[in-house]
Scaffold this motif. Structure first.
Motif, PDB file in Angstrom:
ATOM      1  N   GLU A   2       0.974  -0.892   0.150  1.00 16.99           N
ATOM      2  CA  GLU A   2       0.132   0.054   0.193  1.00 16.99           C
ATOM      3  C   GLU A   2       0.722   1.416  -0.004  1.00 16.99           C
ATOM      4  OE1 GLU A   2       0.294  -2.783   2.002  1.00 16.99           O
ATOM      5  OE2 GLU A   2      -1.953  -2.845   2.451  1.00 16.99           O
ATOM      6  N   ILE A  14       2.935   1.386  -3.486  1.00 11.30           N
ATOM      7  CA  ILE A  14       1.513   2.059  -4.080  1.00 11.30           C
ATOM      8  C   ILE A  14       0.958   3.589  -3.974  1.00 11.30           C
ATOM      9  CG2 ILE A  14      -0.979   2.003  -4.487  1.00 11.30           C
ATOM     10  CD1 ILE A  14       0.141  -0.188  -5.586  1.00 11.30           C
ATOM     11  N   GLY A  19      -3.161  -1.458  -7.912  1.00 13.03           N
ATOM     12  CA  GLY A  19      -3.546  -2.076  -6.392  1.00 13.03           C
ATOM     13  C   GLY A  19      -4.366  -2.439  -6.377  1.00 13.03           C
ATOM     14  N   TYR A  25      -9.824  -0.122  -3.140  1.00 12.52           N
ATOM     15  CA  TYR A  25      -8.963   0.026  -3.150  1.00 12.52           C
ATOM     16  C   TYR A  25      -8.127   0.419  -1.562  1.00 12.52           C
ATOM     17  CZ  TYR A  25      -4.257  -0.223  -2.336  1.00 12.52           C
ATOM     18  OH  TYR A  25      -2.465  -1.052  -2.348  1.00 12.52           O
TER      19      TYR A  25
END
Length: 428
Positions: free
Chosen positions: A3, A6, A31, A292
């Motif tokens: 994460e 991203i 993601g 996401y």
């Protein structure tokens, strides 16, 4: 770890000049694909569509269009004339007129950029002609326009309300007291500078002039009463109120003031479409990012991490304010709201912060971001009108920015400031 990479990739794309909406959407799609493979794109497509078709968000393009119609239909110039006749006779009165007009204009458009473009194009040249420095004129016009998004209706509040499932009408009510406090402080600061630097008065006060200006601006002055009266009275929703604003501005510009010919109407529609496209593309992309974040439970883990450090509400609010200030400096207002609301709302609920108070807090941080380079969208617009340098104007703008910071601190640490009027209208 994934994460973080991203989100880092998203900010890197923004930093190198990739459009913000494209950066958000591309990062979110990567993601989603890493989590669910190609099947994740199906949910992403649905989220993309649903994100842009929420009923409350229809108010955004309508208020943007209302602001454009006001600017081209003669409404803004008549508001300036009325406020100038009302308070322009005091020392530094034109500076106070600047603040007052911003409040009136924002009560119809809900947009700081529309405010500074409409009022600044008239007031900044007038202030320069009267002896105000270009930097002072640009700084005050910019700060008063950003403060005005606290006064309802407010596009940032609409966006926050839709993303957080918070009452938009209650957010509008909560913004009234902080907005009026900020306007009073800006006027007081303007008066201080006017006395210190011997800034000029306008024409002496004249009841005849005031009556004439009131007659000319009467239809423009009715607009906020119709829009806000309908919304607060429960007659129309915020979205329907936005439609009413467009219809009223159209009728007044075309048939009463008769300054809105079809050529100007075309340019107003074009301007409204361009601004709407930017915002709504961001909104749609944010829905995929929200999908996401939900699937990774990042907001919940962030909330847990902060509460492990402290559960003191005031310290948590300080951390959030510092983070939002940084985000506002590097992202446009809509993008900042879209990115931060899904992350912070679980923390807001866990700590026990009122979502209405938090909405005003975010809106004020957006107002600060509009004044602080490198992005500073409203300040840059004011500087382009005044033909002055952004960085030197920022130095002049520091006292006015301090007013915004003071209002932010009041909203953050004195919850009664935004919530008192909500309690009066709707009960505890």
């Amino acid at each position: 770890m994934t994460e973080a990479l991203i989100l880092l990739g998203m900010f890197l794309m923004i930093a190198i000049g990739v459009p913000i909406a494209v950066s958000i959407l591309a990062s979110a799609l990567v993601g989603v694909w890493l989590l669910n493979g190609h099947l994740g794109f199906l949910n992403a497509a649905l989220s993309l569509y649903d994100g842009a078709t929420s009923f409350p968000l229809i108010a955004i393009p309508l208020f943007i269009l209302a602001g454009a119609l006001m600017n081209t239909g003669g409404i803004s110039t008549r508001l300036i004339g009325f406020v100038s006749a009302l308070i322009g006779f005091v020392r530094g009165g034109l500076a106070m007129v600047n603040v007052g007009v911003s409040l009136f204009f924002a009560e119809i458009s809900g947009s700081a950029v529309a405010d500074v473009a409409a009022t600044g194009s008239v007031l900044i040249p007038a202030m320069k002609k009267k002896g105000y420095s270009p930097r002072f004129a640009a700084a005050l016009t910019s700060s008063s326009a950003s403060l005005a998004i606290i006064i309802p209706p407010s596009i940032p509040m609409i966006l926050y309300g839709a993303l957080s499932d918070t009452s938009i009408v209650r957010l509008f009510v909560a913004g009234i007291v902080p907005g009026l406090i900020g306007a009073f402080l800006l006027m007081a600061l303007s008066y201080y500078f006017a006395v210190r630097y011997d800034l000029p008065r306008e024409e002496g006060f004249s009841l005849c002039r005031l009556w004439q200006a009131t007659r000319e601006a009467s239809w423009a002055l009715i607009l906020p009463v119709i829009i806000l009266g309908g919304i607060f009275g429960g007659i129309v929703t915020a979205t329907e109120g936005a439609g009413l604003a467009v219809l009223s501005a159209l009728i007044i510009g075309l048939f009463i003031y008769r300054e809105l010919n079809f050529g100007r109407l075309y340019h107003a529609l074009l301007d409204g479409v361009n601004q709407t496209a930017v915002v709504m593309l961001l909104v749609a992309a944010s829905a995929v990012l929200g999908l996401y974040l939900t699937e990774t439970e990042l907001p919940q883990r962030l909330a847990a991490g902060i509460t492990d450090i402290t559960t003191n509400k005031f310290l948590v609010l300080m951390i959030i304010n510092v983070f939002l200030l940084f985000v506002g400096m590097v992202l446009h207002g809509a993008a900042a709201i879209i990115l931060t609301v899904p992350i912070f709302m679980p923390l807001v609920h866990e700590i026990g912060i009122d979502p209405i108070q938090f909405g005003i807090l975010i809106t004020l941080n957006i107002a600060l971001g509009q004044q602080t380079p490198p992005v500073a969208s409203v300040l840059i617009t004011a500087c382009s009108i005044a033909r002055t340098d952004v960085w030197s104007t920022t130095k002049t703008n520091l006292p006015f920015i301090a007013v915004l910071v003071l209002v932010l601190l009041l909203v953050t640490y004195v919850p009664a400031v935004p919530l008192w009027l909500v309690g009066v209208f709707y009960g505890p």
